[in-house]
Design a protein around this motif. Structure first.
Motif, PDB file in Angstrom:
ATOM      1  N   THR A 195      50.325  -2.297  37.090  1.00  0.00           N
ATOM      2  CA  THR A 195      51.692  -2.396  37.598  1.00  0.00           C
ATOM      3  C   THR A 195      52.627  -1.504  36.799  1.00  0.00           C
ATOM      4  N   SER A 196      53.485  -0.766  37.487  1.00  0.00           N
ATOM      5  CA  SER A 196      54.511  -0.007  36.772  1.00  0.00           C
ATOM      6  C   SER A 196      55.575  -0.971  36.269  1.00  0.00           C
ATOM      7  N   ALA A 197      56.150  -0.648  35.125  1.00  0.00           N
ATOM      8  CA  ALA A 197      57.206  -1.509  34.579  1.00  0.00           C
ATOM      9  C   ALA A 197      58.375  -1.610  35.551  1.00  0.00           C
ATOM     10  N   ALA A 198      58.641  -0.527  36.293  1.00  0.00           N
ATOM     11  CA  ALA A 198      59.744  -0.547  37.257  1.00  0.00           C
ATOM     12  C   ALA A 198      59.465  -1.529  38.393  1.00  0.00           C
ATOM     13  N   ALA A 199      58.213  -1.586  38.838  1.00  0.00           N
ATOM     14  CA  ALA A 199      57.869  -2.547  39.894  1.00  0.00           C
ATOM     15  C   ALA A 199      58.037  -3.968  39.386  1.00  0.00           C
ATOM     16  N   ALA A 200      57.602  -4.215  38.154  1.00  0.00           N
ATOM     17  CA  ALA A 200      57.769  -5.552  37.581  1.00  0.00           C
ATOM     18  C   ALA A 200      59.236  -5.928  37.487  1.00  0.00           C
ATOM     19  N   LEU A 201      60.073  -4.997  37.068  1.00  0.00           N
ATOM     20  CA  LEU A 201      61.512  -5.249  37.000  1.00  0.00           C
ATOM     21  C   LEU A 201      62.059  -5.657  38.359  1.00  0.00           C
ATOM     22  N   VAL A 202      61.745  -4.893  39.391  1.00  0.00           N
ATOM     23  CA  VAL A 202      62.293  -5.177  40.714  1.00  0.00           C
ATOM     24  C   VAL A 202      61.848  -6.542  41.204  1.00  0.00           C
ATOM     25  N   VAL A 203      60.578  -6.858  41.062  1.00  0.00           N
ATOM     26  CA  VAL A 203      60.072  -8.155  41.521  1.00  0.00           C
ATOM     27  C   VAL A 203      60.778  -9.289  40.799  1.00  0.00           C
ATOM     28  N   LEU A 204      60.858  -9.189  39.478  1.00  0.00           N
ATOM     29  CA  LEU A 204      61.373 -10.303  38.688  1.00  0.00           C
ATOM     30  C   LEU A 204      62.883 -10.459  38.805  1.00  0.00           C
ATOM     31  N   GLN A 205      63.614  -9.358  38.935  1.00  0.00           N
ATOM     32  CA  GLN A 205      65.059  -9.540  39.104  1.00  0.00           C
ATOM     33  C   GLN A 205      65.372 -10.120  40.487  1.00  0.00           C
ATOM     34  N   GLU A 206      64.518  -9.860  41.480  1.00  0.00           N
ATOM     35  CA  GLU A 206      64.692 -10.515  42.773  1.00  0.00           C
ATOM     36  C   GLU A 206      64.363 -12.004  42.681  1.00  0.00           C
ATOM     37  N   MET A 207      63.581 -12.396  41.673  1.00  0.00           N
ATOM     38  CA  MET A 207      63.293 -13.814  41.451  1.00  0.00           C
ATOM     39  C   MET A 207      64.395 -14.494  40.648  1.00  0.00           C
ATOM     40  N   GLY A 208      65.383 -13.714  40.197  1.00  0.00           N
ATOM     41  CA  GLY A 208      66.550 -14.311  39.572  1.00  0.00           C
ATOM     42  C   GLY A 208      66.547 -14.404  38.063  1.00  0.00           C
ATOM     43  N   ILE A 209      65.695 -13.601  37.370  1.00  0.00           N
ATOM     44  CA  ILE A 209      65.739 -13.652  35.910  1.00  0.00           C
ATOM     45  C   ILE A 209      67.030 -13.010  35.411  1.00  0.00           C
ATOM     46  N   GLN A 210      67.380 -13.293  34.152  1.00  0.00           N
ATOM     47  CA  GLN A 210      68.649 -12.810  33.601  1.00  0.00           C
ATOM     48  C   GLN A 210      68.530 -11.510  32.810  1.00  0.00           C
TER      49      GLN A 210
END
Length: 402
Positions: A182-197
């Motif tokens: 997984t690219s770090a950018a993909a992880a960022l997008v997924v997790l910020q859509e899940m509502g992390i801070q």
């Protein structure tokens, strides 16, 4: 996208494991149990970081989940150990310093390539998260995560027991890829859509290489970014792993991080009180820039995609017996995106099993809200859902409304 709950910049702590070893922790013991039995050691470490400038420390609960503790015959003590270790940290730093509930990788992989299901991941993390929440942590910090599945499971579990802030940091190579690909950018997008801070990187590499990876995150970031790099790359001398980056050289990268949208800083392997002290001093007078990415993004398990312009999702593919063939046909036809519809439980099972064949933006729909929610939950990415399929229960699920 969300309001950050703490003052910025936020300075975290540095290495804990190496400091415990330097203080006399033997090799091969359970670090969490040893720390419980020697509370004066972690107390001195955390108080040292606070004196150096840390405004948040991580609870010494890194591996205090049932999977990791089982290796020491301690799987039944998850709640007890997490509660006690947080209590020790609170006694050490008081009420004014934030305590992050530290969680980490399980070292497992998802089926069909590994031995566990996503829901088994979630249950392991839920047990630890509930104990950390009851113990009074101020925020949660799943860190050193090596797969997006672990990160999604940890966030899902935490949100099932607590509404406290969640930070996530993953570990990746110099090219910005996690162990799972997984690219770090993909992880960022997924997790910020899940509502992390907040989201970022820890361990991995030294600050110079980490700054390059952080630069790839900024175009997609709508939440504060975190860096917790090692003190350079490790080298082996006389049979021991050492990190040679001096505190001054470590802190020299602060301005580059801040210019790339980082607002939360700390150190990982090889860092100590002196590195955090130098980092704290280096922040004086450095302007911070808040990540303010605009637009819509989605992600597969490995890649991130901008939804401007909106891709053509093509004809609806029914999830079922021939889903794998349909997805491979779409790939052969170089489809720019795919649309999968889940009609029943068999379709859901087929989608879960074959989702790894999705290499493009994915639109999901289903016959019922329950099926759609379940499909979004099992998808190890950030799918999109059309407005006509969207409902309140998808908020914070990782799905993107289009």
């Amino acid at each position: 996208m969300n309001n950050f709950p703490f003052s910025l910049p936020l300075i975290l702590d540095g290495s804990t494991g190496a400091m415990l070893s330097a203080a006399g922790m033997p090799e091969g013991v359970c670090p969490e149990l040893w720390t419980m039995e020697h509370p004066e050691v972690i107390t001195e470490i955390q108080q040292g970081y606070v004196r150096a400038g840390s405004r948040a420390v991580y609870s010494p609960t890194f591996c205090a989940n049932r999977v990791k503790l089982a290796k020491y015959g301690l799987a039944a003590r998850v709640e007890e150990m997490n509660r006690e270790l947080v209590r020790i940290s609170r006694a050490a730093v008081g009420e004014e310093i934030l305590i992050g509930g530290d969680m980490t990788s399980l070292g497992l992989f998802l089926k069909p390539f590994g031995e566990a299901t996503f829901e088994e991941f979630v249950e392991v993390y839920r047990e630890q998260a509930a104990a950390l929440d009851a113990a009074g942590v101020d925020f949660f910090i799943p860190e050193t995560l090596m797969s997006l599945a672990e990160a999604r499971a940890a966030v899902t579990a935490i949100r099932s027991v607590s509404d406290k802030p969640i930070f996530v940091t993953v570990t990746c190579d110099a090219a910005g890829r996690m162990l799972s690909g997984t690219s770090a950018a993909a992880a960022l997008v997924v997790l910020q859509e899940m509502g992390i801070q907040a989201f970022g990187l820890n361990c991995s590499v030294g600050p110079e290489a980490m700054a390059e990876v952080i630069a790839t995150l900024r175009p997609y970031a709508k939440i504060p970014l975190i860096v917790k790099p090692n003190a350079g790359l490790p080298v082996v001398e006389d049979g021991k792993t050492v990190f040679k980056l001096t505190p001054a050289d470590f802190a020299a990268h602060t301005a580059a991080f801040a210019a790339r949208g980082v607002q939360i800083f700390g150190g990982c392997c090889g860092t100590n009180f002196h590195h955090i002290e130098a980092l704290t001093a280096s922040l004086d007078g450095i302007p911070l820039t808040s990540p303010q990415a605009e637009g819509l993004f989605c992600a597969s398990e490995r890649e991130v995609f901008a939804l401007d312009p909106m891709p053509d999702f093509g004809e609806r593919i029914e999830a079922g017996e021939y889903l794998a063939d349909d997805l491979m046909d779409a790939e052969d036809a170089e489809a720019e995106a795919v649309w999968i519809h889940v009609a029943d439980e068999d379709g859901l099972a087929a989608f879960e099993e074959n989702q790894y064949l999705v290499k493009t933006p994915l639109r999901l729909s289903a016959d019922t809200q329950e099926l759609l929610r379940a499909a979004v939950r099992v998808y190890q990415g950030a799918p999109v859902c059309a407005a006509e399929d969207w409902f309140d229960g998808l908020a914070g699920s990782g799905a993107v409304k289009i």
